[in-house]
Design a protein around this motif. Structure first.
Motif, PDB file in Angstrom:
ATOM      1  N   TRP A 165      45.002  35.123  44.408  1.00 58.26           N
ATOM      2  CA  TRP A 165      45.186  35.778  43.110  1.00 58.26           C
ATOM      3  C   TRP A 165      45.516  37.256  43.274  1.00 58.26           C
ATOM      4  O   TRP A 165      46.249  37.827  42.456  1.00 58.26           O
ATOM      5  CB  TRP A 165      43.931  35.615  42.252  1.00 58.26           C
TER       6      TRP A 165
ATOM      7  N   ILE B 155      50.554  29.516  40.469  1.00 63.88           N
ATOM      8  CA  ILE B 155      49.571  29.915  39.462  1.00 63.88           C
ATOM      9  C   ILE B 155      48.830  28.696  38.920  1.00 63.88           C
ATOM     10  O   ILE B 155      47.592  28.722  38.735  1.00 63.88           O
ATOM     11  CB  ILE B 155      50.261  30.687  38.317  1.00 63.88           C
TER      12      ILE B 155
ATOM     13  N   SER C   6      44.807  27.853  39.238  1.00 63.24           N
ATOM     14  CA  SER C   6      44.037  27.776  38.002  1.00 63.24           C
ATOM     15  C   SER C   6      43.065  26.608  38.003  1.00 63.24           C
ATOM     16  O   SER C   6      42.187  26.539  37.130  1.00 63.24           O
ATOM     17  CB  SER C   6      44.981  27.661  36.796  1.00 63.24           C
TER      18      SER C   6
END
Length: 346
Positions: free
Chosen positions: A198, A251, A255
């Motif tokens: 991240w 992403i 997640s």
């Protein structure tokens, strides 16, 4: 009515696929060095300590393979010696001839210190390794950025993008090699790995937004060039849209629950996407950017040769990396009991 025909000469590419392999591997080496050196300061048994073995393997493999690709790109290894006997400190390539061997030496010394389980020496070398890795990151990005003849390269955002994509690729390599270490990916600290990914994603988004703002205000010529290529050429639109799709896929993977990163299939897919993001970015920057004429219109058509300057060379580097990974992971697995029974950390 007079018809004037304009001819644009075709120039061969100056930077061959060897350059892509070198910048890809040296980026992985420097970022895995930052990760490994940071983990060296973790307490035994902590998340950072559990991440250290995989980071050390990636560091050892990439620190050896990257200089091989560089010497192959130079074609004549003797040219590397010329940087020492004719040192020019105002040249980034000349500085790199000093910075890179120093980094490789420190990287291998760090790996040896970890192997002999000497925590004190590991931390001292870790501080030196962080400094050296940062200098190589600056040098490897700056030697491309200074080429003002190509607007796509001549931007301060290029070294930053090199570093961020290398950071993601290094984490992908760590996820990949961990499956062959004792315990496999189940021993990886999933929460820490996801946090590090991240960091790379957030940095990439911030850098992209900053590039967009400076470009739209006319302060960055690389944005104007990229905008023109996106508008006029479908291949560049595909590259841009593919980059966005890859970023969104990463992403989405990040997640999900961090524990899924320890799964064999999930970790493999994540590793492949992270590695691809670093490699494809460098292919576009080096090879596709050279298809854009410095003067004139249109694009040069590049056909990758099948020999040592193209596909065969790329497969050779891949084979070298696979061989090094096999050797290092075998040594770690074979001598795991020896490491566990070593004298207490000092």
């Amino acid at each position: 009515m007079e018809i004037i025909e304009l001819l644009t000469p075709h120039y061969e590419v100056a930077w061959l696929p060897w350059a892509v392999q070198y910048f890809f591997l040296v980026g992985i080496a420097t970022c895995s060095a930052l990760i490994a050196a940071g983990c060296a300061f973790s307490a035994p048994g902590s998340a950072g300590d559990r991440l250290l073995p995989a980071a050390v393997v990636v560091l050892a493999v990439s620190a050896i393979a990257a200089p091989v690709s560089l010497l192959a790109d130079l074609h004549q290894p003797g040219r590397f010696w010329h940087f020492f006997v004719h040192f020019t400190p105002w040249s980034w390539m000349s500085l790199g001839a000093v910075l890179l061997p120093a980094f490789v030496t420190l990287a291998l010394a760090f790996c040896v210190a970890w192997w002999f389980n000497h925590r004190g020496l590991l931390r001292v070398l870790g501080i030196l390794l962080i400094t050296s890795a940062l200098t190589v990151l600056v040098y490897s990005g700056s030697e491309v950025m200074v080429l003002k003849s190509r607007p796509l390269w001549s931007t301060p955002f290029l070294p930053v993008n090199f570093a961020l994509t290398a950071w993601l690729a290094a984490l992908g390599a760590i996820l990949l090699v961990a499956r062959w270490l004792p315990g496999g990916t189940t021993l990886l600290p999933a929460i820490l790995v996801r946090r590090l990914v991240w960091i790379g994603i957030a940095g990439s988004i911030i850098t992209a937004l900053a590039w967009l703002v400076t470009g739209m205000t006319g302060q960055d010529a690389s944005f104007i060039q990229a905008q023109r290529l996106f508008t006029e050429f479908p291949a560049w639109r595909m590259s841009f849209l593919g980059s966005i799709a890859t970023g969104l896929a990463v992403i989405m993977l990040m997640s999900c629950s961090p524990q899924r990163l320890t799964g064999p299939v999930y970790s493999l897919v994540t590793a492949a996407l992270l590695l691809a993001s670093g490699w494809v970015f460098r292919w576009v920057i080096f090879m596709e950017a050279q298809e854009v004429p410095k003067y004139g219109a249109g694009l040069y058509l590049y056909e990758m040769p099948l020999g040592s300057d193209g596909l065969l060379g790329m497969l050779g580097v891949l084979g070298l990396c696979i061989s090094l990974i096999a050797i290092v992971t075998w040594l770690i697995g074979d001598l795991r009991q020896h490491i566990q029974n070593a004298r207490p950390l000092v």
